[in-house]
Design a protein around this motif. Structure first.
Motif, PDB file in Angstrom:
ATOM      1  N   THR A 170       2.866 -41.906 -23.072  1.00 21.40           N
ATOM      2  CA  THR A 170       3.396 -43.051 -22.320  1.00 21.40           C
ATOM      3  C   THR A 170       2.703 -44.376 -22.641  1.00 21.40           C
ATOM      4  N   VAL A 203      12.141 -31.887 -15.100  1.00 24.81           N
ATOM      5  CA  VAL A 203      11.027 -32.583 -15.748  1.00 24.81           C
ATOM      6  C   VAL A 203      11.399 -33.945 -16.328  1.00 24.81           C
ATOM      7  N   ARG A 214      -1.807 -39.478 -17.437  1.00 25.89           N
ATOM      8  CA  ARG A 214      -2.848 -39.402 -18.477  1.00 25.89           C
ATOM      9  C   ARG A 214      -2.468 -40.318 -19.655  1.00 25.89           C
ATOM     10  N   ALA A 226       9.507 -47.147 -20.417  1.00 25.07           N
ATOM     11  CA  ALA A 226       9.997 -47.893 -21.583  1.00 25.07           C
ATOM     12  C   ALA A 226      10.885 -49.046 -21.133  1.00 25.07           C
ATOM     13  N   THR A 268      10.869 -40.997 -15.206  1.00 30.35           N
ATOM     14  CA  THR A 268       9.959 -39.863 -15.056  1.00 30.35           C
ATOM     15  C   THR A 268       8.585 -40.303 -14.567  1.00 30.35           C
ATOM     16  N   GLU A 323      20.579 -48.193 -14.604  1.00 24.62           N
ATOM     17  CA  GLU A 323      19.846 -46.966 -14.279  1.00 24.62           C
ATOM     18  C   GLU A 323      20.818 -45.939 -13.706  1.00 24.62           C
TER      19      GLU A 323
HETATM   20  C1  FAD Z   1       5.452 -33.657 -14.698  1.00 23.58           C
HETATM   21  C2  FAD Z   1       5.266 -34.604 -15.833  1.00 23.58           C
HETATM   22  C3  FAD Z   1       4.001 -35.069 -16.105  1.00 23.58           C
HETATM   23  C4  FAD Z   1       3.821 -35.987 -17.151  1.00 23.58           C
HETATM   24  N1  FAD Z   1       2.569 -36.463 -17.358  1.00 23.58           N
HETATM   25  C5  FAD Z   1       2.367 -37.357 -18.338  1.00 23.58           C
HETATM   26  C6  FAD Z   1       1.064 -37.879 -18.573  1.00 23.58           C
HETATM   27  O1  FAD Z   1       0.099 -37.520 -17.908  1.00 23.58           O
HETATM   28  N2  FAD Z   1       0.917 -38.793 -19.567  1.00 23.58           N
HETATM   29  C7  FAD Z   1       1.964 -39.212 -20.324  1.00 23.58           C
HETATM   30  O2  FAD Z   1       1.771 -40.046 -21.212  1.00 23.58           O
HETATM   31  N3  FAD Z   1       3.210 -38.726 -20.120  1.00 23.58           N
HETATM   32  C8  FAD Z   1       3.431 -37.822 -19.149  1.00 23.58           C
HETATM   33  N4  FAD Z   1       4.693 -37.350 -18.925  1.00 23.58           N
HETATM   34  C9  FAD Z   1       5.789 -37.886 -19.740  1.00 23.58           C
HETATM   35  C10 FAD Z   1       6.205 -39.268 -19.212  1.00 23.58           C
HETATM   36  O3  FAD Z   1       6.733 -39.129 -17.928  1.00 23.58           O
HETATM   37  C11 FAD Z   1       7.203 -39.864 -20.191  1.00 23.58           C
HETATM   38  O4  FAD Z   1       6.544 -40.065 -21.421  1.00 23.58           O
HETATM   39  C12 FAD Z   1       7.744 -41.214 -19.728  1.00 23.58           C
HETATM   40  O5  FAD Z   1       8.248 -41.191 -18.443  1.00 23.58           O
HETATM   41  C13 FAD Z   1       8.842 -41.635 -20.705  1.00 23.58           C
HETATM   42  O6  FAD Z   1       9.300 -42.909 -20.337  1.00 23.58           O
HETATM   43  P1  FAD Z   1      10.765 -43.388 -20.708  1.00 23.58           P
HETATM   44  O7  FAD Z   1      10.968 -44.667 -19.993  1.00 23.58           O
HETATM   45  O8  FAD Z   1      10.933 -43.340 -22.168  1.00 23.58           O
HETATM   46  O9  FAD Z   1      11.736 -42.249 -20.118  1.00 23.58           O
HETATM   47  P2  FAD Z   1      11.959 -41.798 -18.617  1.00 23.58           P
HETATM   48  O10 FAD Z   1      10.762 -42.058 -17.802  1.00 23.58           O
HETATM   49  O11 FAD Z   1      12.471 -40.412 -18.658  1.00 23.58           O
HETATM   50  O12 FAD Z   1      13.088 -42.773 -18.082  1.00 23.58           O
HETATM   51  C14 FAD Z   1      14.404 -42.713 -18.570  1.00 23.58           C
HETATM   52  C15 FAD Z   1      15.332 -43.343 -17.547  1.00 23.58           C
HETATM   53  O13 FAD Z   1      16.621 -43.443 -18.122  1.00 23.58           O
HETATM   54  C16 FAD Z   1      17.595 -43.082 -17.150  1.00 23.58           C
HETATM   55  N5  FAD Z   1      18.783 -42.610 -17.848  1.00 23.58           N
HETATM   56  C17 FAD Z   1      18.918 -41.463 -18.574  1.00 23.58           C
HETATM   57  N6  FAD Z   1      20.154 -41.409 -19.109  1.00 23.58           N
HETATM   58  C18 FAD Z   1      20.798 -42.523 -18.716  1.00 23.58           C
HETATM   59  C19 FAD Z   1      22.098 -43.044 -18.941  1.00 23.58           C
HETATM   60  N7  FAD Z   1      22.979 -42.390 -19.723  1.00 23.58           N
HETATM   61  N8  FAD Z   1      22.436 -44.222 -18.364  1.00 23.58           N
HETATM   62  C20 FAD Z   1      21.560 -44.911 -17.588  1.00 23.58           C
HETATM   63  N9  FAD Z   1      20.310 -44.464 -17.344  1.00 23.58           N
HETATM   64  C21 FAD Z   1      19.932 -43.288 -17.909  1.00 23.58           C
HETATM   65  C22 FAD Z   1      16.907 -42.016 -16.339  1.00 23.58           C
HETATM   66  O14 FAD Z   1      17.517 -41.882 -15.079  1.00 23.58           O
HETATM   67  C23 FAD Z   1      15.490 -42.531 -16.277  1.00 23.58           C
HETATM   68  O15 FAD Z   1      15.288 -43.369 -15.167  1.00 23.58           O
HETATM   69  C24 FAD Z   1       4.918 -36.419 -17.930  1.00 23.58           C
HETATM   70  C25 FAD Z   1       6.188 -35.906 -17.670  1.00 23.58           C
HETATM   71  C26 FAD Z   1       6.366 -35.006 -16.645  1.00 23.58           C
HETATM   72  C27 FAD Z   1       7.718 -34.454 -16.379  1.00 23.58           C
END
Ligand code: FAD
Length: 577
Positions: A539, A76, A91, A27, A84, A46
């Motif tokens: 995602t 996770v 997928r 995101a 993450t 970050e």
């Molecule tokens: C093992 C596994 C397999 C997955 N497989 C799939 C898949 O196949 N397909 C799919 O669509 N999704 C999958 N997912 C889910 C996918 O990883 C998430 O949907 C996606 O990473 C979410 O993106 P995001 O940027 O919203 O959050 P995240 O990727 O979780 O990123 C959030 C970031 O914010 C940072 N952060 C948190 N709190 C703070 C703070 N207070 N201050 C500063 N930084 C902070 C964290 O360190 C992190 O870097 C999987 C998840 C796991 C665990």
């Protein structure tokens, strides 16, 4: 990208940017890249560093008082650059049209935007994920020049094709958002990322209606204050809620929480193995489902065939949207995996299975199969012993343009379902505090009877449909009919819905542009904004929504003020760190 580290900045640093993005997962980094491409000065904060480390990961600890989770939440969700995406499976897919619509049998359903609104952004999400055309229904087969040679499964079952994100920098792994950004070099240089900067508080004016700054800190290190024109929380659905709730020093109940909605409607994709089938009886089923290739100018894209319930049937039986697919685990003597391992060993490279195993969410499920991995000599023997399978695999690759069917040690039918949005399923704050003094998130994630009812129905329909076309019926898992069915389902690490999107502030935390209702300058990116979850992995939708949010920030928020202050060179108000 300019990578900075809070640990090496002076105490009480003050940083400024035009847009400050909190979190560097899919995101946050998509948003940063899109903004930077439009000439916006972006600072990404970050919490983690370049590598995953236990101390920072412990900031993800939760107190769980709800349904069982597949794994501890510090494992996770990844606190490291790239979020993450460092461990995800890649997928991808898009919500169905029905997912956006209000449905009488799904209270609180209906997005304020439609599938047509999202379609251009889903197309623009493709380079970020390195995926092919967004074709997820049976028209994919035509696109891939493939024919289903087996009798089709009839409605109400409909085909669903997921696709798999592929890293541009590391073969066999999905896109990682710390290093695979498809951003032009000039634009990437405009992104500053401040590592080890955990945001602990959002500071607002006295009535909470305008964000003034963020406070960031790192264990045992300096703190910093960050000012910006626009702030975007992109920390994942649990942390987005936690951060808003924990920012309650001046605003009781937290920022953006005037209607007591922050943290509520926590959803995921409850899922589980719903049936198994003996590997020796599953060849035809695996061929019917399984993986397909689509080769084009951008390289090879991989699609995975599964099934879902037709929208008409969901309406008729008032079911939730759910899907099923076949998961196959290689036998220890599978010649294809043996050959892959031998090649890696010869080249001195890590064995991909081992990497996937380390990263895998499903480690406990697959370790039984990968755990008995043979030695180099054993691998040579497997290839020789199963030479006919190798020849059949080569035929599939060359003539059918499909990946080989490897020797499976186990074949499962796996199901994922959407959830009923439930106000009481929620993230609140525990009394426990983390190393930075922030209260940890308390998860009360709930699964409703409606979810298991939909999954059971899909399982029955699939069994019947397979029998009708002469395939063996997969054996249903006992938990499906058990009284204690909840013990059979877990989450999929797809937290969704804690700052849901709605035009009416009494119904949602953010509006259709992902702006927090009633708080000027504050936005949310990620799956916390989804009002409903669909069955599909989140995602691709997250990335598409970030692109949409970037357009809104550039065109509707920043551009008018840039015109008003015409003559100002560069990003207004930006002070470099
Ligand atoms: C093992 C596994 C397999 C997955 N497989 C799939 C898949 O196949 N397909 C799919 O669509 N999704 C999958 N997912 C889910 C996918 O990883 C998430 O949907 C996606 O990473 C979410 O993106 P995001 O940027 O919203 O959050 P995240 O990727 O979780 O990123 C959030 C970031 O914010 C940072 N952060 C948190 N709190 C703070 C703070 N207070 N201050 C500063 N930084 C902070 C964290 O360190 C992190 O870097 C999987 C998840 C796991 C665990």
């Amino acid at each position: 990208m300019k990578i900075l580290d809070l640990r090496s900045l002076p105490a009480d640093s003050e940083l400024s940017a035009e847009v400050c993005v909190v979190g560097s997962g899919p995101a946050g980094m998509t948003l940063a890249a899109e903004l930077a491409s439009g000439g916006v000065d972006v600072l990404v904060l970050e919490s983690g560093g370049r590598d995953i480390d236990p101390q920072t990961s412990s900031l993800n600890e939760t107190e769980n008082v709800g349904a069982q989770r597949v794994a501890e939440h510090e494992r996770v969700r990844t606190r490291a650059f790239g979020g993450t995406s460092r461990i995800w499976s890649g997928r991808c897919g898009a919500l169905d049209e029905l997912d956006y619509e209000p449905r009488s049998w799904v209270p609180h359903s209906g997005w304020p935007i439609t599938a047509a609104d999202m379609s251009p952004y889903l197309d623009r999400a493709r380079p970020y994920l390195n995926i092919g055309p967004n074709v997820y229904d049976d028209s994919f087969l035509e696109l891939a020049n493939q024919r289903q040679t087996r009798p089709p499964l009839e409605p109400p079952l409909v085909p669903y094709f997921w696709q798999v994100s592929r890293s541009r920098t590391e073969a066999g792994l999905p896109t990682r958002f710390d290093r695979d950004l498809p951003t032009a070099a000039g634009a990437a240089d405009a992104i500053r990322v401040l590592l080890h900067a955990t945001v602990t508080h959002i500071n607002t004016d006295a009535d909470g209606s305008v964000v003034r700054s963020l406070e960031a800190s790192c264990a045992g290190g300096p703190t910093a204050t960050i000012t910006a024109r626009v702030f975007v929380l992109a920390t994942g659905a649990i942390e987005n809620a936690r951060l808003l709730l924990a920012s309650d020093r001046d605003i009781p109940g937290g920022v953006g929480n005037a209607n007591d909605l922050v943290g509520r409607y926590l959803m995921d994709h409850p899922g589980s193995v719903i049936a198994t089938i003996k590997p020796e009886a599953a060849w035809s089923l695996r061929d019917r489902f399984g993986r397909y290739w689509l080769d084009g100018p951008e390289g090879r894209h991989v699609y995975i065939a599964g099934i879902a319930l037709s929208p008409e049937f969901q309406r008729a039986e008032e079911l939730l949207n759910c899907s099923a697919f076949v998961e196959e685990y290689p036998a220890p003597d599978d010649p294809f995996h043996a050959a892959q391992r031998l090649l890696c060993r010869l080249r001195g490279q890590p064995v991909p299975e081992e990497e996937i195993e380390v990263a895998s969410f499903w480690r406990h499920e697959i370790s039984a199969f990968f755990g008995r991995r043979p030695s180099g000599l054993g691998d040579v023997k497997s290839i020789v012993r199963h030479l006919p399978s190798v020849i059949a695999g080569a035929y599939r690759i060359r003539r059918l343009h499909r990946p080989p069917l490897f020797r499976a040690g186990a074949v499962h039918v796996y199901c994922l379902t959407e959830q009923l949005p439930d106000r009481e399923s929620r993230v609140t704050l525990s009394d426990r505090r983390d190393d930075l003094g922030m209260r940890v998130a308390r998860l009360d994630w709930r699964i409703a009877e409606a979810e298991v009812r939909s999954v059971r129905r899909l399982g029955e329909l699939l069994g019947d449909a397979l029998e009708r076309v002469g395939e063996p019926r997969p054996v249903p898992q006992p938990w499906l009919s058990a009284e204690d069915w909840r013990a059979g389902m877990t989450d999929r690490a797809h937290p969704i819905g804690t700052t849901r999107m709605a035009d009416d502030p009494r119904e949602g935390v953010v509006d259709r542009n992902c702006a927090v209702h009633g708080v000027q300058g504050l936005y949310v990116a990620g799956s916390s904004t989804f009002p409903t979850s669909g069955h599909v992995n989140p995602t691709e939708m997250i990335v598409a929504l970030s692109i949409r949010l970037a357009d809104h920030i550039k065109n509707d928020v920043l551009a008018p003020t840039r015109v008003a202050t015409s003559g100002a060179a560069g990003p207004a108000g930006a002070v470099q760190a």
